[in-house]
Design a protein around this motif. Structure first.
Motif, PDB file in Angstrom:
ATOM      1  N   ALA A  17       0.375  -1.304   0.598  1.00  0.00           N
ATOM      2  CA  ALA A  17       0.056  -0.071  -0.683  1.00  0.00           C
ATOM      3  C   ALA A  17       0.761   1.527  -0.579  1.00  0.00           C
ATOM      4  O   ALA A  17       0.738   2.156  -0.334  1.00  0.00           O
ATOM      5  CB  ALA A  17      -0.989  -0.231   1.384  1.00  0.00           C
ATOM      6  N   LEU A  18       1.854   1.669   0.972  1.00  0.00           N
ATOM      7  CA  LEU A  18       2.825   2.617   0.962  1.00  0.00           C
ATOM      8  C   LEU A  18       3.456   2.893  -0.673  1.00  0.00           C
ATOM      9  O   LEU A  18       3.443   3.879  -1.377  1.00  0.00           O
ATOM     10  CB  LEU A  18       3.565   2.381   2.018  1.00  0.00           C
ATOM     11  N   ALA A  19       3.754   1.392  -1.192  1.00  0.00           N
ATOM     12  CA  ALA A  19       4.653   2.023  -2.436  1.00  0.00           C
ATOM     13  C   ALA A  19       3.997   2.098  -3.260  1.00  0.00           C
ATOM     14  O   ALA A  19       3.653   3.532  -4.100  1.00  0.00           O
ATOM     15  CB  ALA A  19       5.228   0.276  -2.868  1.00  0.00           C
ATOM     16  N   PHE A  20       2.711   1.484  -3.547  1.00  0.00           N
ATOM     17  CA  PHE A  20       1.374   2.525  -4.416  1.00  0.00           C
ATOM     18  C   PHE A  20       0.903   3.536  -4.433  1.00  0.00           C
ATOM     19  O   PHE A  20       1.281   4.175  -5.008  1.00  0.00           O
ATOM     20  CB  PHE A  20       0.292   1.133  -4.933  1.00  0.00           C
ATOM     21  N   ALA A  21       0.956   3.957  -2.828  1.00  0.00           N
ATOM     22  CA  ALA A  21       0.369   4.962  -2.828  1.00  0.00           C
ATOM     23  C   ALA A  21       1.790   6.331  -3.235  1.00  0.00           C
ATOM     24  O   ALA A  21       0.754   7.639  -3.658  1.00  0.00           O
ATOM     25  CB  ALA A  21       0.062   5.382  -0.301  1.00  0.00           C
ATOM     26  N   ALA A  22       2.574   5.841  -2.547  1.00  0.00           N
ATOM     27  CA  ALA A  22       3.711   6.404  -3.338  1.00  0.00           C
ATOM     28  C   ALA A  22       3.847   7.441  -4.812  1.00  0.00           C
ATOM     29  O   ALA A  22       3.968   8.375  -5.269  1.00  0.00           O
ATOM     30  CB  ALA A  22       4.978   6.121  -2.813  1.00  0.00           C
ATOM     31  N   ARG A  23       3.481   5.805  -5.349  1.00  0.00           N
ATOM     32  CA  ARG A  23       3.240   5.914  -6.536  1.00  0.00           C
ATOM     33  C   ARG A  23       2.044   7.891  -7.620  1.00  0.00           C
ATOM     34  O   ARG A  23       2.178   8.191  -8.044  1.00  0.00           O
ATOM     35  CB  ARG A  23       2.865   4.962  -7.275  1.00  0.00           C
ATOM     36  N   MET A  24       1.182   6.630  -6.280  1.00  0.00           N
ATOM     37  CA  MET A  24      -0.392   7.714  -6.728  1.00  0.00           C
ATOM     38  C   MET A  24      -0.270   9.241  -6.550  1.00  0.00           C
ATOM     39  O   MET A  24      -0.065   9.750  -7.242  1.00  0.00           O
ATOM     40  CB  MET A  24      -1.089   7.734  -6.703  1.00  0.00           C
TER      41      MET A  24
ATOM     42  N   GLY B  77       0.034  12.768  -8.578  1.00  0.00           N
ATOM     43  CA  GLY B  77      -0.701  13.855  -8.300  1.00  0.00           C
ATOM     44  C   GLY B  77      -2.111  13.538  -7.552  1.00  0.00           C
ATOM     45  O   GLY B  77      -3.572  13.677  -7.667  1.00  0.00           O
ATOM     46  N   TRP B  78      -2.342  11.860  -7.890  1.00  0.00           N
ATOM     47  CA  TRP B  78      -3.499  11.683  -7.030  1.00  0.00           C
ATOM     48  C   TRP B  78      -3.857  11.357  -5.718  1.00  0.00           C
ATOM     49  O   TRP B  78      -3.321  10.333  -5.649  1.00  0.00           O
ATOM     50  CB  TRP B  78      -4.074  10.675  -7.506  1.00  0.00           C
ATOM     51  N   ARG B  79      -4.088  12.748  -5.422  1.00  0.00           N
ATOM     52  CA  ARG B  79      -4.445  12.722  -4.057  1.00  0.00           C
ATOM     53  C   ARG B  79      -4.997  12.094  -2.669  1.00  0.00           C
ATOM     54  O   ARG B  79      -4.633  11.385  -1.482  1.00  0.00           O
ATOM     55  CB  ARG B  79      -4.238  13.995  -3.416  1.00  0.00           C
ATOM     56  N   ARG B  80      -6.264  12.161  -3.144  1.00  0.00           N
ATOM     57  CA  ARG B  80      -6.614  11.304  -2.368  1.00  0.00           C
ATOM     58  C   ARG B  80      -7.034   9.573  -2.300  1.00  0.00           C
ATOM     59  O   ARG B  80      -6.986   8.925  -1.764  1.00  0.00           O
ATOM     60  CB  ARG B  80      -9.016  11.599  -2.945  1.00  0.00           C
ATOM     61  N   ALA B  81      -6.301   8.906  -3.366  1.00  0.00           N
ATOM     62  CA  ALA B  81      -6.174   8.179  -3.679  1.00  0.00           C
ATOM     63  C   ALA B  81      -4.866   7.679  -2.869  1.00  0.00           C
ATOM     64  O   ALA B  81      -5.051   6.264  -2.168  1.00  0.00           O
ATOM     65  CB  ALA B  81      -5.401   7.792  -5.080  1.00  0.00           C
ATOM     66  N   ALA B  82      -3.874   8.456  -2.377  1.00  0.00           N
ATOM     67  CA  ALA B  82      -2.689   8.067  -2.760  1.00  0.00           C
ATOM     68  C   ALA B  82      -3.301   8.559  -0.571  1.00  0.00           C
ATOM     69  O   ALA B  82      -2.606   7.612   0.095  1.00  0.00           O
ATOM     70  CB  ALA B  82      -1.355   9.501  -2.079  1.00  0.00           C
ATOM     71  N   ARG B  83      -3.942   9.340   0.042  1.00  0.00           N
ATOM     72  CA  ARG B  83      -4.714   9.149   0.933  1.00  0.00           C
ATOM     73  C   ARG B  83      -5.106   7.975   1.664  1.00  0.00           C
ATOM     74  O   ARG B  83      -5.034   7.412   2.790  1.00  0.00           O
ATOM     75  CB  ARG B  83      -4.758   9.985   1.207  1.00  0.00           C
ATOM     76  N   THR B  84      -5.667   7.738   0.764  1.00  0.00           N
ATOM     77  CA  THR B  84      -6.116   6.319   0.950  1.00  0.00           C
ATOM     78  C   THR B  84      -5.869   5.409   1.321  1.00  0.00           C
ATOM     79  O   THR B  84      -5.639   4.111   2.524  1.00  0.00           O
ATOM     80  CB  THR B  84      -7.820   5.732  -0.166  1.00  0.00           C
ATOM     81  N   GLY B  85      -4.609   4.727   0.242  1.00  0.00           N
ATOM     82  CA  GLY B  85      -3.553   3.986   0.244  1.00  0.00           C
ATOM     83  C   GLY B  85      -2.534   4.365   1.953  1.00  0.00           C
ATOM     84  O   GLY B  85      -2.217   3.025   2.393  1.00  0.00           O
ATOM     85  N   ARG B  86      -2.135   5.067   2.166  1.00  0.00           N
ATOM     86  CA  ARG B  86      -1.489   5.207   3.500  1.00  0.00           C
ATOM     87  C   ARG B  86      -2.675   4.687   4.326  1.00  0.00           C
ATOM     88  O   ARG B  86      -1.999   3.701   5.119  1.00  0.00           O
ATOM     89  CB  ARG B  86      -1.197   7.282   3.211  1.00  0.00           C
TER      90      ARG B  86
END
Length: 298
Positions: free
Chosen positions: A244-251, A255-264
């Motif tokens: 999740a942290l790896a994909f959140a960083a990619r998101m 600039g996909w902030r909501r998706a990144a926050r959800t992943g973290r």
């Protein structure tokens, strides 16, 4: 897309033939005839499956045996290499297609020719074939997008945010566009999330998934399955956290902030770890409960 589009069905095989045979019979029972089944035997010690398949005398059925056991992740990649059709599905060796599964999928592909993945409705069954709905599947049912009979398409950031919140997809029931799957392949470093990684890679590439509700597939849920065993031991949660942290960083980099926050946040994974920790406490396994609790807070 016409009504005679071929679909490849690949079955990564490592089990007794009596376990896998109902899955194979469910392919043979399809109302849609334009399929090819490839059983990829990962050097299982019992070789009886070859004779049973050859006895079918069906030119649509092929058997491939690896020279040595290469393991689940590498065998998934081997299966993908063997696909020839524009679309394929990777069937579990004890899951079941309903007779209209392929007919239903092809109809949705005809109406939505640009989608990369199709997720139909799924019924969860236990080891004896009875309908069941464990906690993980109840959560999937809540978080899975509702598509009705026609289906809903999720693409790009919307697809990524939905799937990183929770992996609500049922991998053996999915039909993939071969080119999209091959462009990314399976990430072997995430052994319990091979399909989830591919789904998110396709989303990050601007791909799409069609989700509809007609139930045409039975997914078998075992307590002894790889996912259940790794959750009990904690291995799953360690991989889910790193994943999740790896994909959140990619998101975030996209600039996909909501998706990144959800992943973290990893809300569903943390809740799952909490339920396993409580179960360990009830079983008086304090050491395991403490180990699992660490995945709730970190």
């Amino acid at each position: 897309m016409n009504g005679e589009v071929p679909i490849d069905i690949v079955l990564p095989y490592y089990s007794p033939s009596k376990r896998a045979w109902p899955a194979i019979e469910s392919v043979l029972a399809q109302t849609y005839a334009h399929w090819r089944l490839v059983v990829v035997d990962d050097a299982y010690p019992e070789e009886g499956i070859r004779e049973r398949l050859e006895a079918l005398a069906d030119p649509r059925v092929e058997y491939v045996r690896n020279e040595e056991n290469i393991g689940l992740a590498r065998n998934f990649s081997r299966c993908l290499d063997l696909v020839r059709a524009e679309h394929f599905t990777m069937l579990g060796d004890d899951d079941l297609m309903h007779p209209t599964y392929l007919e239903s999928i092809v109809a949705r592909l005809a109406e939505n020719p640009g989608v990369d993945i199709v997720q139909p409705g799924v019924r969860v069954i236990d080891g004896e074939g009875r309908p069941t709905l464990p906690l993980a599947d109840r959560i999937k049912r809540v978080l899975r997008p509702r598509g009705g009979s026609d289906g809903v398409v999720l693409a790009g950031e919307r697809m990524a945010e939905s799937l990183i919140r929770a992996d609500w997809a049922y991998f053996p029931s999915l039909v993939w566009r071969t080119a999209a799957a091959r462009r990314h392949g399976f990430r072997e470093e995430y052994a319990v999330a091979l399909d989830h990684g591919l789904l998110l890679d396709i989303a990050l590439d601007g791909g799409s998934i069609l989700v509809y509700d007609d139930v045409v597939f039975d997914y078998r849920r075992h307590r002894s399955s790889v996912s259940s065993a790794t959750a009990s031991s904690g291995i799953r949660f360690a991989q889910e956290r790193d994943f999740a942290l790896a994909f959140a960083a990619r998101m975030a980099s996209r600039g996909w902030r909501r998706a990144a926050r959800t992943g973290r946040r990893r809300v569903i994974s943390r809740l799952h770890a909490a339920t396993e920790a409580v179960a360990a406490l009830l079983g008086r396994d304090v050491r395991r409960a403490r180990s699992l609790a660490a995945f709730v807070v970190r």
